[in-house]
Design a protein around this motif. Sequence first.
Motif, PDB file in Angstrom:
ATOM      1  N   UNK A 231       0.823  -1.204   0.000  1.00 35.44           N
ATOM      2  CA  UNK A 231       0.000   0.000   0.000  1.00 35.44           C
ATOM      3  C   UNK A 231       0.864   1.265   0.000  1.00 35.44           C
ATOM      4  N   UNK A 232       1.942   1.237   0.794  1.00 36.38           N
ATOM      5  CA  UNK A 232       2.852   2.385   0.848  1.00 36.38           C
ATOM      6  C   UNK A 232       3.538   2.608  -0.493  1.00 36.38           C
ATOM      7  N   UNK A 233       3.925   1.535  -1.146  1.00 37.45           N
ATOM      8  CA  UNK A 233       4.595   1.662  -2.439  1.00 37.45           C
ATOM      9  C   UNK A 233       3.640   2.188  -3.506  1.00 37.45           C
ATOM     10  N   UNK A 234       2.378   1.787  -3.438  1.00 34.79           N
ATOM     11  CA  UNK A 234       1.377   2.335  -4.353  1.00 34.79           C
ATOM     12  C   UNK A 234       1.199   3.835  -4.118  1.00 34.79           C
ATOM     13  N   UNK A 235       1.153   4.226  -2.845  1.00 36.55           N
ATOM     14  CA  UNK A 235       1.054   5.638  -2.490  1.00 36.55           C
ATOM     15  C   UNK A 235       2.263   6.410  -3.006  1.00 36.55           C
ATOM     16  N   UNK A 236       3.441   5.842  -2.849  1.00 39.74           N
ATOM     17  CA  UNK A 236       4.678   6.449  -3.327  1.00 39.74           C
ATOM     18  C   UNK A 236       4.610   6.689  -4.836  1.00 39.74           C
ATOM     19  N   UNK A 237       4.166   5.707  -5.568  1.00 42.98           N
ATOM     20  CA  UNK A 237       4.064   5.845  -7.022  1.00 42.98           C
ATOM     21  C   UNK A 237       3.061   6.932  -7.408  1.00 42.98           C
ATOM     22  N   UNK A 328       0.491  16.804   8.797  1.00 43.68           N
ATOM     23  CA  UNK A 328       1.734  16.112   9.117  1.00 43.68           C
ATOM     24  C   UNK A 328       1.518  14.769   9.821  1.00 43.68           C
ATOM     25  N   UNK A 329       0.285  14.429  10.073  1.00 40.31           N
ATOM     26  CA  UNK A 329      -0.115  13.136  10.664  1.00 40.31           C
ATOM     27  C   UNK A 329       0.669  12.847  11.939  1.00 40.31           C
ATOM     28  N   UNK A 330       0.788  13.851  12.782  1.00 39.42           N
ATOM     29  CA  UNK A 330       1.419  13.639  14.083  1.00 39.42           C
ATOM     30  C   UNK A 330       0.412  13.098  15.082  1.00 39.42           C
ATOM     31  N   UNK A 341     -10.437   7.408   9.437  1.00 39.77           N
ATOM     32  CA  UNK A 341      -9.226   7.811   8.730  1.00 39.77           C
ATOM     33  C   UNK A 341      -8.014   7.069   9.263  1.00 39.77           C
ATOM     34  N   UNK A 342      -7.003   6.916   8.428  1.00 39.41           N
ATOM     35  CA  UNK A 342      -5.738   6.324   8.849  1.00 39.41           C
ATOM     36  C   UNK A 342      -4.603   6.969   8.061  1.00 39.41           C
ATOM     37  N   UNK A 343      -3.391   6.488   8.266  1.00 41.23           N
ATOM     38  CA  UNK A 343      -2.227   7.092   7.610  1.00 41.23           C
ATOM     39  C   UNK A 343      -2.406   7.146   6.095  1.00 41.23           C
ATOM     40  N   UNK A 344      -2.803   6.036   5.487  1.00 34.49           N
ATOM     41  CA  UNK A 344      -2.927   5.978   4.035  1.00 34.49           C
ATOM     42  C   UNK A 344      -3.966   6.974   3.531  1.00 34.49           C
ATOM     43  N   UNK A 345      -5.124   7.006   4.153  1.00 39.29           N
ATOM     44  CA  UNK A 345      -6.186   7.901   3.676  1.00 39.29           C
ATOM     45  C   UNK A 345      -5.829   9.367   3.890  1.00 39.29           C
TER      46      UNK A 345
END
Length: 360
Positions: A231-237, A328-330, A341-345
């Motif tokens: 999921x993180x790599x998809x977000x990165x792309x 900044x998702x702190x 909500x979560x980090x990805x969203x």
Amino acid sequence: MKFSKKATLGLLFSLTLIVAGCGQKSASDANTASTGTSVPVETETAKLNVQVSFYPMYEFTKNVAGDLADVHTLVPAGIEPHDWEPTPQDIASIEKADVLVYNGAGMESWIDQVTGSLSNASLIQVEASKGINLLEGGEHEHHQEDSEATEHDHDHEHANEATTEEHDHDHDAEAEAEAGHDHDHGGLDPHVWLSPALAVKEVRNIEAGLAQAAPEHAEQFKQNADAYIAQLESLDQDFKAAVTDSKRKDFITQHAAFGYLAKEYGLQQVPIAGLSPEQEPSAAQMASVIDFAKEHQVKTIFFETLVSSKVSETIASEVGAKTAVLNPIEGLTEEEIAAGMDYISVMRQNLEALKLALNE
């Protein structure tokens, strides 16, 4: 009367022994109290007790641990974590944990003093930013030097060790002696989690720490980590694709939290304040940002959710721009938690906000 962080934490440590001693009965004690006799406790595979410092560490850890650990966040929801300090109850919780996960790089200014006070020799400490090249914090005046930053090799050796070792970071409160600075990051930018590519490295460090704590579940931790990293790599792309042909590469944000994201995607962060969002910008800093915004015809000034947006609104009003959230998702607000909500969203919301601002 204002006490220093060191003095405050010193008092908390002395109280922790009392809290830990009064904390809770063991399972066998509870059985004895209820039946009058000692009843053997069934030896089911116990979940790991994992304490994490603040929200991104919770998100990454929970996705790696799955159902194999109870993950608890020390900094409460809706609280800005830069200047948060643990209570005696928090320290007692860390004392009883199997694993402690924290970001490092100076984000948790209390970490050395707290971990140095613990008697739990088997506690596994996971510094999620271990091995990541860290950016210098400095004044973060990227608009003057085209976003140049000096990298430091973050080669701490203590992160995943079962015993507490000396840290390479100096987290003493030397910065507190300087006017207007209540939080010391040790000169380093800790906001590595805001780069999805670097978040992958943090997840791998957490996976290694959990596998050390429960080697019998190492394969499951790896499978969980692999799924989340996809999921993180998809977000990165998606970030890479979004900025490739954008009209502009600069953006103005409330505090200097987006240095790693900017560096990863060839952008230029122009922060109003420094590494801590509570740090008030000087009149000269405000004037510099206003001049930059006018010269480059910036139409959006970003603010964030856990601190006042007053400064961003002032600059936006001065230059005729609008404001928008770049998170900044702190930590998550209660509303964000209620909305699932979560980090990805949240990062995808950040992506959409950046896409609009970079193409105005």
